[in-house]
Design an enzyme around this catalytic site. Structure first.
Site, PDB file in Angstrom:
ATOM      1  N   ASP A 185       1.057   4.263  -2.912  1.00 39.69           N
ATOM      2  CA  ASP A 185       0.845   5.687  -2.634  1.00 39.69           C
ATOM      3  C   ASP A 185       2.004   6.531  -3.149  1.00 39.69           C
ATOM      4  O   ASP A 185       1.813   7.557  -3.815  1.00 39.69           O
ATOM      5  CB  ASP A 185       0.703   5.914  -1.122  1.00 39.69           C
ATOM      6  N   GLU A 192       0.837  -1.199   0.000  1.00 38.78           N
ATOM      7  CA  GLU A 192       0.000   0.000   0.000  1.00 38.78           C
ATOM      8  C   GLU A 192       0.868   1.243   0.000  1.00 38.78           C
ATOM      9  O   GLU A 192       0.613   2.193  -0.760  1.00 38.78           O
ATOM     10  CB  GLU A 192      -0.905  -0.010   1.233  1.00 38.78           C
ATOM     11  N   SER A 230      -7.446   3.362  -2.456  1.00 37.76           N
ATOM     12  CA  SER A 230      -6.154   3.777  -1.930  1.00 37.76           C
ATOM     13  C   SER A 230      -5.205   4.189  -3.044  1.00 37.76           C
ATOM     14  O   SER A 230      -4.103   4.663  -2.774  1.00 37.76           O
ATOM     15  CB  SER A 230      -5.526   2.659  -1.094  1.00 37.76           C
TER      16      SER A 230
END
Length: 969
Positions: free
Chosen positions: A300, A296, A560
């Protein structure tokens, strides 16, 4: 502690389990059979004190008033804690022997922040005795309990603290999430076989984030500019790559290699808050958590760095995993981003893809602590962006209801981002769920193309075509296999979250937009609509990014990804704002809703798909299987539709058009707050005219309607026949002004008649009301649009009357005089056309006392005509099907600008004021239709022509020439 009072809703279940479970105690919720007094627990707790003054009313003002208030040098003496009171609480805690975690804003390796300004005192509780002393009557009190099986610490009673501390909020840096209960009265729902939503079943393509940015028309795409610092919430992981590189020393070089591989170069550097809090020697569970989180984190970072390679990126590790008792909750990461930054530098924009999954009771001190946290961000002029989550309408909570799972991030001062699935034409052709759209578009079906244009289609599809942007739907990869009654995805990240957050009231900007969010489940509970906006999350388009440790590159997805994409867009907006002499956007949610009303072309309206996924586990008679467990679906959720919806929000961004809208709104609010609004609200839903003015009265009707517009003592008949099925909307008119919009696509929707257009001359202060088929129409969004020259009175979603000024107010950048103004045009007519713009004295169009219908007016208007850059005082139309652009010069702040259209082919001249135009059947013919802020459409034929008002679309842009002119083209 002495003088203790009970803090309502401070028990453990109020901390973690609101609207999740029917259990009332942790013992019930976590099936604790051998719990007892705690023996080994250590917990860090934030005690948050009250502010000296409440900033809520200030933050509920418009953006410009907030920005001016934030310049107050005494800001934090107002909105921080009282210093004397704060010092007293600190002294009381110290005297009682508690360890206070020092404020760490000066170090990149700090874990917690405590200060007068953030009103927080972090207390390190190393033993149950300390917990019991602080929150009970003494060390032998048995407030803190512990489960013998896994060591979980909890408390089944409300806590107490001294009354004279006046505690506003609490947050514990540890979380446990209870199992859900069936809370619904909704019946079991059979599901259709196959995909549960459209547009997610094609041969997906993997694109670089920078290429996705181009598809959303990011305004600085491809430009080498120094954009600002972006903060990413990465609690407990930071730049961790592996046990061999726990402090991420290799991270920057690995990121650079990824960017260089695809020819992306920039100066941006990654830094980490709480670097030493990255676990140097994780145990098995911690290692698994780090590996899960690192993917994750890298997603990002890769998105932010790819889209804005010159932006520095800060990773917020929060309390990390090494500091005593640290739990690395998102709360600590967000607080560090607001109050510490890295080496004293704060990010302008932050994005959070992680969430503290607890759902605190809305009346609890835990909810209050999170609420105040994001108010701090707003007061710091920081824009905060959060992912809506990937669990569809259930939020992966098996309570049978619809859930906004990440309620701690969904509050009113956060921009919440949902997920879509964007399909290019080649991918759409492989997706059977899109067969209706691909076949209809290729066959030239107007209904299909109309819907796709709302979603951002700009080119007429052709057989064998290769459109990058064809159709956008809700991201939802849930699939049912009837062979074994299995639902794929219900227990994993497979669909964009969205719905109604019932833990807070509807924010004022959603109320002003006309929303009254209510859950679609059996509770029918009200709250905040989620998300605000959306962007590609997955389905038919993935993001080409490295995996967690940069060992490979492949497709990734989720809200996300959509959240850091929005953060990367907003950091570009900030650069443009700074370039035009404006402050950073900061808390800007309301601006997005204003932009959607006055400049709907700013958003691609996603109208296809749903996020339905509500269910509960039912081992007795569940009819479907999820991950080996029997479940009962209740199939409640939310569908995309025209305008705002509870799965894609306002839609996905058209970056350039949204940037123009936001800068225009900002300059208007900042420098022209005294300019009269079109109409002013009274105390009982009534309206009055804000000026002496001439108003265009534009009726849109699904069928013949009887309409009356009352202004003062005058009743004007605005009754209308049905508008054309594809009569142009403000959305289409504004989209059409893009230079790359296909004229052949627009030509398909030519000749669609609007409803009735008439005119009223109104005195300042006159009452204003509209009745539609005998019932009062409601100006639901007028508080957002009245400052921009128009207001809509709605009978329902398809019937309305727009009141609009016939002149534009020159609300220039910075309130400057003698500026150039961009004139954008799109022609959908075969005649040669010419446009003149001229200065008038008032909203009725008079010049030196001459009204538009008086002799000598044409000569007076010509004498007031603005010069056109390149020569002359008229602008030639760009020609049938074409877009064009010119600039007029010498415009001063506050000028009132009117227009005159000449059909050169026929020799006819038309004015914005109908009394100056030709008469048919004893009535003057109106030729100008308003399409939103400073945007109009002309009818170019005498006698009214086909009344489609799209022969020449004209938009005046008063701000884009400011600074470096980044938004001119």
């Amino acid at each position: 502690m002495e003088n203790a009072v009970v803090i309502d809703k401070s028990d453990f279940m109020s901390f973690v389990g609101y609207r999740t479970t029917s259990a009332t105690t942790a013992v019930e919720a976590f099936d604790i059979t051998n719990g007892g007094p705690a023996t080994t627990c250590g917990i860090n707790v934030a005690i948050m004190l009250h502010r000296v003054e409440d900033p809520t009313a200030m933050l509920a003002g418009d953006w410009a008033s907030r920005q001016k208030a934030l310049q107050d040098p005494d800001l934090w003496s107002k909105y921080g804690a009282d210093h004397t009171h704060y010092d007293k609480v600190v002294q009381d805690l110290t005297d009682a022997g508690f360890t206070l975690i020092p404020n760490g804003t000066s170090s990149a390796n700090s874990y917690y922040t405590s200060s007068y300004e953030n009103r927080t005192i972090w207390v390190q509780l190393d033993s149950p005795a300390q917990f019991n002393t602080l929150f009970g009557s003494g060390p032998t009190d048995q407030v803190l309990q512990q489960a013998g099986t896994d060591g979980m610490c909890y408390w089944d009673v409300d806590l107490t603290l001294p009354s004279d501390w006046r505690v506003a909020g609490l947050w514990f840096d540890q979380l446990y999430i209870p199992a859900a209960s069936d809370l619904t009265t909704d019946l079991a729902a059979p599901l259709q076989n196959g995909p549960q939503s459209q547009g997610n079943s094609g041969n997906h393509e993997d694109l670089l984030p920078s290429d996705v940015a181009v598809l959303y028309n990011f305004p600085l795409a491809g430009l080498n500019v120094q954009t600002g610092t972006i903060g990413l919430m990465e609690p407990g992981v930071g730049s961790w790559l592996s046990t061999a590189d726990a402090y991420g020393s290799q991270f920057q070089s690995d990121l650079d290699s990824y960017l260089q591989r695809f020819g992306i170069a920039g100066t941006g550097q990654v830094s980490v808050q709480g670097l030493l809090g990255q676990n140097a020697s994780p145990n098995t569970q911690q290692l698994a958590d780090l590996n899960d989180s690192s993917g994750e984190r890298t997603l990002d970072v890769a998105i932010a760095a790819s889209v804005n390679p010159n932006s520095n990126i800060q990773l917020f590790n929060g309390s990390g995993a090494v500091y005593p008792n640290a739990g690395a909750t998102v709360f600590t990461a967000v607080q560090a981003a607001i109050w510490g930054g890295v080496n004293g530098v704060l990010p302008e924009v932050t994005s959070s893809s992680f969430a503290d999954p607890a759902i605190p009771h809305p009346d609890s001190p835990y909810h209050k602590a999170y609420w105040e946290l994001y108010i701090d961000a707003a007061l710091k002029n920081q824009t905060t962006v959060s992912a809506a989550g990937d669990g569809g309408s259930s939020g992966l909570v098996d309570n049978g209801l619809t859930n906004v799972r990440d309620t701690t991030k969904a509050q009113a001062y956060n921009i919440v981002v949902g997920g879509t699935s964007l399909s290019g034409q080649p991918v759409a052709m492989t997706d059977q769920t899109l067969d209706t759209y691909t076949a209809g578009a290729l066959a030239g079906d107007l209904s299909t193309l109309w819907q796709l244009i709302r979603g951002g289609l700009t080119i007429l599809p052709a057989s064998g075509g290769d459109l990058d942007r064809f159709v956008e739907t809700v991201w939802n990869q849930y699939t049912v296999s009837n062979a074994d009654m299995t639902i794929s995805g219900y227990a994993s990240n497979s669909s964009g979250g969205g719905g109604v957050d019932v833990t807070q009231p509807t924010p004022w900007y959603q109320t002003a937009y006309g929303l009254s969010p209510v859950t679609s489940d059996s509770e029918q509970a009200s709250g905040r609509g989620v998300p605000d906006v959306s962007l590609n999350g997955g389905g038919n388009m993935h993001y080409l990014v490295p995996n967690g440790n940069f060992s490979s590159i492949g497709g990734a997805w989720g809200t996300s990804a959509a959240a850091p994409m929005w953060a990367s867009l907003i950091i570009q907006f900030n650069y443009i704002f700074q370039n035009q002499g404006l402050p950073n956007l900061g808390f800007m949610n309301d601006l997005l809703y204003v932009a959607s009303v006055i400049a709907p072309g700013s958003f691609n309206d996603v109208t296809i798909g749903n996020n339905n996924s509500s269910f509960y586990y039912n081992s007795a008679d569940g009819t479907y299987t999820v991950d080996g467990y029997l479940v009962t679906p209740t199939d409640k959720g939310y569908s995309a539709g025209n305008g705002y919806d509870y799965v894609t929000g306002l839609g996905t961004p058209n970056g350039v058009l949204l940037a123009r809208a936001l800068t225009g709104i900002a300059h208007s609010q900042y420098y022209f707050d005294t300019t009269p609004d079109l109409i002013d609200a009274g105390g009982s839903g009534d309206w009055t005219s804000g000026a002496a003015q001439t108003l265009l009265l534009q009726t849109t009707a699904a069928a013949s309607a009887t309409v009356t517009v009352d202004t003062g003592t005058t009743a004007t008949d605005a009754s209308s026949g049905a508008s054309g099925t594809y009569a142009w909307t403000s959305l289409l008119a504004q989209q059409s002004l893009q230079s790359d919009f296909d004229g052949d696509l627009l030509a398909l929707f030519d000749g669609q008649s609007q409803g009735t257009l008439t005119q009223a001359i109104v005195a300042n202060g006159d009452s204003v009301s509209v009745t539609f088929n005998g019932a009062a129409a409601v100006a639901a969004q007028a508080n957002l649009s009245a400052s921009f020259g128009f207001a809509d009175f709605f009978s329902d979603a398809t019937n309305s009357v727009r009141l609009a000024q016939a002149v534009a107010v020159a609300e220039t950048a910075g309130g400057a005089d003698d500026v150039n103004v961009v004139v954008r045009m799109r022609q959908v007519a075969g005649a040669d056309l010419s446009l003149m713009l001229y200065k008038v004295d008032d909203y009725n169009g008079t010049i030196g006392g001459l009204a538009p219908d008086q002799a000598g007016y044409a000569t007076a208007a010509a004498g007031r005509a603005y010069a056109v850059m390149g020569g002359g005082t008229t602008i030639a139309g760009p020609g049938d099907g074409n877009a064009g652009q010119a600039q007029i010069t010498g415009v001063d702040a506050g000028d009132l600008i009117a227009m005159q259209l000449t059909n050169v082919t026929s020799g006819d001249t038309f004015w914005a004021f109908s009394q100056a135009n030709e008469m048919v059947g004893g009535e003057h013919i109106a030729h100008l239709w308003n399409y939103g802020a400073n945007t109009w459409g002309w009818e170019d034929l005498a006698g009214g022509g086909d009344r489609d008002f799209n022969d020449l679309i004209v938009q005046l842009d008063f701000t884009s020439t400011a600074g470096s002119g980044l938004l001119v083209a």
